[in-house]
Write a protein that holds these residues in place. Structure first.
Motif, PDB file in Angstrom:
ATOM      1  N   ASN A 143       0.819  -1.226   0.000  1.00 61.21           N
ATOM      2  CA  ASN A 143       0.000   0.000   0.000  1.00 61.21           C
ATOM      3  C   ASN A 143       0.845   1.265   0.000  1.00 61.21           C
ATOM      4  OD1 ASN A 143      -2.508  -1.144  -0.212  1.00 61.21           O
ATOM      5  ND2 ASN A 143      -2.946  -1.130   1.971  1.00 61.21           N
ATOM      6  N   VAL A 144       1.973   1.217  -0.710  1.00 60.41           N
ATOM      7  CA  VAL A 144       2.854   2.376  -0.836  1.00 60.41           C
ATOM      8  C   VAL A 144       2.909   2.787  -2.302  1.00 60.41           C
ATOM      9  CG1 VAL A 144       5.191   3.277  -0.518  1.00 60.41           C
ATOM     10  CG2 VAL A 144       4.236   1.676   1.144  1.00 60.41           C
ATOM     11  N   GLY A 145       2.749   4.067  -2.575  1.00 62.28           N
ATOM     12  CA  GLY A 145       2.821   4.580  -3.932  1.00 62.28           C
ATOM     13  C   GLY A 145       3.971   5.548  -4.091  1.00 62.28           C
ATOM     14  N   LEU A 146       4.557   5.572  -5.278  1.00 58.18           N
ATOM     15  CA  LEU A 146       5.698   6.432  -5.586  1.00 58.18           C
ATOM     16  C   LEU A 146       5.298   7.445  -6.653  1.00 58.18           C
ATOM     17  CD1 LEU A 146       8.757   7.163  -5.532  1.00 58.18           C
ATOM     18  CD2 LEU A 146       9.075   5.393  -7.296  1.00 58.18           C
ATOM     19  N   THR A 147       5.576   8.725  -6.398  1.00 58.43           N
ATOM     20  CA  THR A 147       5.356   9.793  -7.360  1.00 58.43           C
ATOM     21  C   THR A 147       6.679  10.487  -7.638  1.00 58.43           C
ATOM     22  OG1 THR A 147       3.083  10.200  -6.623  1.00 58.43           O
ATOM     23  CG2 THR A 147       4.175  11.974  -7.821  1.00 58.43           C
ATOM     24  N   LEU A 148       7.047  10.552  -8.915  1.00 60.32           N
ATOM     25  CA  LEU A 148       8.251  11.268  -9.340  1.00 60.32           C
ATOM     26  C   LEU A 148       7.878  12.163 -10.519  1.00 60.32           C
ATOM     27  CD1 LEU A 148      10.982   8.461  -9.353  1.00 60.32           C
ATOM     28  CD2 LEU A 148      10.942  10.451  -7.844  1.00 60.32           C
ATOM     29  N   ARG A 149       8.195  13.430 -10.442  1.00 53.77           N
ATOM     30  CA  ARG A 149       7.912  14.319 -11.549  1.00 53.77           C
ATOM     31  C   ARG A 149       8.916  15.472 -11.564  1.00 53.77           C
ATOM     32  NH1 ARG A 149       3.163  15.062  -8.148  1.00 53.77           N
ATOM     33  NH2 ARG A 149       3.334  17.010  -6.963  1.00 53.77           N
ATOM     34  N   SER A 150       9.074  16.054 -12.735  1.00 54.02           N
ATOM     35  CA  SER A 150       9.959  17.212 -12.866  1.00 54.02           C
ATOM     36  C   SER A 150       9.315  18.245 -13.777  1.00 54.02           C
ATOM     37  CB  SER A 150      11.320  16.803 -13.424  1.00 54.02           C
ATOM     38  OG  SER A 150      11.233  16.485 -14.799  1.00 54.02           O
ATOM     39  N   SER A 151       9.660  19.501 -13.541  1.00 51.89           N
ATOM     40  CA  SER A 151       9.141  20.605 -14.334  1.00 51.89           C
ATOM     41  C   SER A 151      10.271  21.588 -14.600  1.00 51.89           C
ATOM     42  CB  SER A 151       8.001  21.305 -13.585  1.00 51.89           C
ATOM     43  OG  SER A 151       7.575  22.456 -14.290  1.00 51.89           O
ATOM     44  N   ASN A 152      10.378  22.029 -15.846  1.00 57.13           N
ATOM     45  CA  ASN A 152      11.402  23.005 -16.216  1.00 57.13           C
ATOM     46  C   ASN A 152      10.760  24.082 -17.077  1.00 57.13           C
ATOM     47  OD1 ASN A 152      14.166  21.585 -15.411  1.00 57.13           O
ATOM     48  ND2 ASN A 152      12.834  20.031 -16.310  1.00 57.13           N
ATOM     49  N   ILE A 153      10.897  25.336 -16.652  1.00 54.20           N
ATOM     50  CA  ILE A 153      10.255  26.460 -17.331  1.00 54.20           C
ATOM     51  C   ILE A 153      11.330  27.449 -17.773  1.00 54.20           C
ATOM     52  CG2 ILE A 153       8.533  28.286 -17.162  1.00 54.20           C
ATOM     53  CD1 ILE A 153       7.300  26.748 -14.803  1.00 54.20           C
ATOM     54  N   PHE A 154      11.407  27.689 -19.078  1.00 51.82           N
ATOM     55  CA  PHE A 154      12.365  28.629 -19.644  1.00 51.82           C
ATOM     56  C   PHE A 154      11.585  29.748 -20.330  1.00 51.82           C
ATOM     57  CE2 PHE A 154      14.085  24.359 -19.755  1.00 51.82           C
ATOM     58  CZ  PHE A 154      15.348  24.498 -19.180  1.00 51.82           C
TER      59      PHE A 154
END
Length: 459
Positions: free
Chosen positions: A95-106
């Protein structure tokens, strides 16, 4: 009939034995064939069930995410890693969830600003990395510990910007919270270190930073609401009624009155529970939120406000004052192109923000927007938007600048268009173009034509 029976009785014994043996063999063969057919079918069913069991349970993965947000992100089926190596499946069994995300704004300007490149006053005055972030979160549902409908979320983030006025670069706490649902989901309680910009107001067009090119209004953040890369101690309570009606109220430790930059510099990794001069901030919001379903169009109406007990320096020099902000916003789905993807269609929305003019530079902000999700049959995960916005600057702040012989503008107007392209699993690119009248509060700048690209990745 008796003659037939007597005729059979006259058949020699060896012949009867042969007939009996042949009949028994035939029956045995038929039974064996039937048994083999059942066995093959059972084996096929077992293999099909085994194959189904081996498939990643993406629906369960998407249940194991940070709860309590009004901001949405694509699900795990639309991610770069998916269930690579069976990692998410193994974690989901616990019952463990993993969230990975990235954001790059130029962002950069396509025309001459009319002023030197330094000092920099706004994003894009010179080529700017407005924000680069990587967020990692673990969400653990505590059912196995005897705590049903309870989720513990913990994680951090890396943040960087080439324009220090946005916030200094840092590695900091993103979330450390406990969330509980009660009474069949009618009551939600969430407490811990929270980033409330994801839990109130709806700052992103389309409800998702993946589909948006920037925020719709910054006044609540200017007034102390927690925003990346600053999470603050907070408690939020939400009551859900019928037809999507809800009331949410909370209390958080304000970001520091001197802004996110000061908070980052003096609360390096985000774990400090208190900060000098950062006092309680009270939030409230009520509205109606109805999600898209086949044949039912999305709608979201909300009004809210906040009161900050912290002392903000007044522009008129009369000491400090508490801070306040209020907002109202509405988004409506006008069409539903594909019932199998009910969120697809054309939307229209508007928002209005107000902030205390004695202590906030931005005092009024208005936006009108039209946007589409899944604008073309072959581009169901894309989005496009057109926004017109107007910001009014504080007259008190302008007078304070004029006393220092600094030119300050009265207002700001912008028109922007963007297109979000789904490039592959978990990968989105949003180029946008904006025309901005008075791109900075301070200085005599030319109207700016800004080019922006946002790269968002879900791992």
């Amino acid at each position: 009939m008796w003659r037939t029976i007597l005729g059979i009785c006259r058949i020699p014994t060896p012949t009867l034995k042969a007939l009996a043996g042949t009949t028994f063999a035939a029956i045995t063969c038929i039974c064996a064939g039937t048994a083999n057919a059942h066995s093959e079918r059972d084996r096929a069913d077992a293999e099909a069930q085994e194959a189904a069991d081996a498939q990643p349970d993406y629906k369960h993965f998407d249940e194991l995410v940070e709860p309590g947000l009004v901001t949405s992100f694509p699900g795990s089926t639309d991610s770069v890693l998916g269930d690579a190596g069976g990692l998410r499946s193994a974690m989901a069994k616990e019952n463990v969830g993993l969230t990975l995300r990235s954001s790059n704004i130029f962002v950069t300007s396509l025309n001459d600003s009319g002023q030197p490149r330094s000092p920099q006053r706004y994003n894009g005055q010179r080529p700017t990395l407005q924000a680069a972030s990587v967020t990692a979160l673990l969400a653990w549902r505590l059912d196995k510990l005897g705590l049903p409908d309870t989720t513990l979320t913990a994680g951090g983030m890396y943040y960087a910007s080439s324009f220090r006025d946005n916030a200094p670069s840092t590695v900091a706490l993103r979330a450390l919270s406990i969330h509980h649902r009660a009474f069949g989901g009618k009551l939600e309680i969430k407490a811990g270190y929270l980033t409330n910009m994801y839990e109130y107001a709806g700052f992103f067009t389309g409800g998702s930073p993946v589909l948006a090119a920037g925020l719709s209004g910054v006044i609540p953040i200017q007034a102390g609401m927690s925003a990346d890369p600053v999470a603050t101690p907070a408690v939020n309570i939400t009551l859900h009624g019928s037809g999507g009606k809800y009331v949410r109220a909370g209390i958080q430790r304000s970001m520091h009155p001197l802004g996110r930059g000061y908070d980052v510099e003096h609360n390096h990794n985000g774990f400090r529970f208190t900060m000098p001069e950062a006092k309680p901030l009270y939030l409230a919001e009520t509205g109606v939120l109805r999600a898209s379903t086949p044949g039912v169009l999305h709608r979201w109406l909300r009004v809210g406000g906040l009161y900050n007990e912290s002392g903000y320096t007044r522009f008129d020099g009369r000491g400090t004052s508490t801070n306040q902000a209020a907002y109202a916003a509405a988004d409506f789905q006008l069409t539903q192109k594909d019932p199998s993807r009910p969120a697809s269609g054309i939307y229209a929305g508007a928002s209005a923000f107000w902030g205390n003019p004695s202590v906030n530079v931005f005092t009024q902000s208005y936006e009108a927007r039209v946007y589409a999700i899944g604008p073309f049959p072959s581009r169901k995960r894309d989005a496009m938007s057109l926004k017109v916005s107007y910001n009014k600057f504080s007259e008190a702040a302008r007078r304070a600048q004029s006393l220092m012989d600094v030119h300050a503008n009265a207002d700001q107007t912008s028109i922007s268009g963007s297109y979000t392209a789904h490039l592959g699993k978990g990968l989105y690119a949003t180029p946008s173009l904006s025309w901005v009248h008075n791109p900075s509060f301070i200085g005599r700048f030319n109207n700016a034509l800004l080019s922006n690209i946002t790269i968002f990745t879900i791992f």
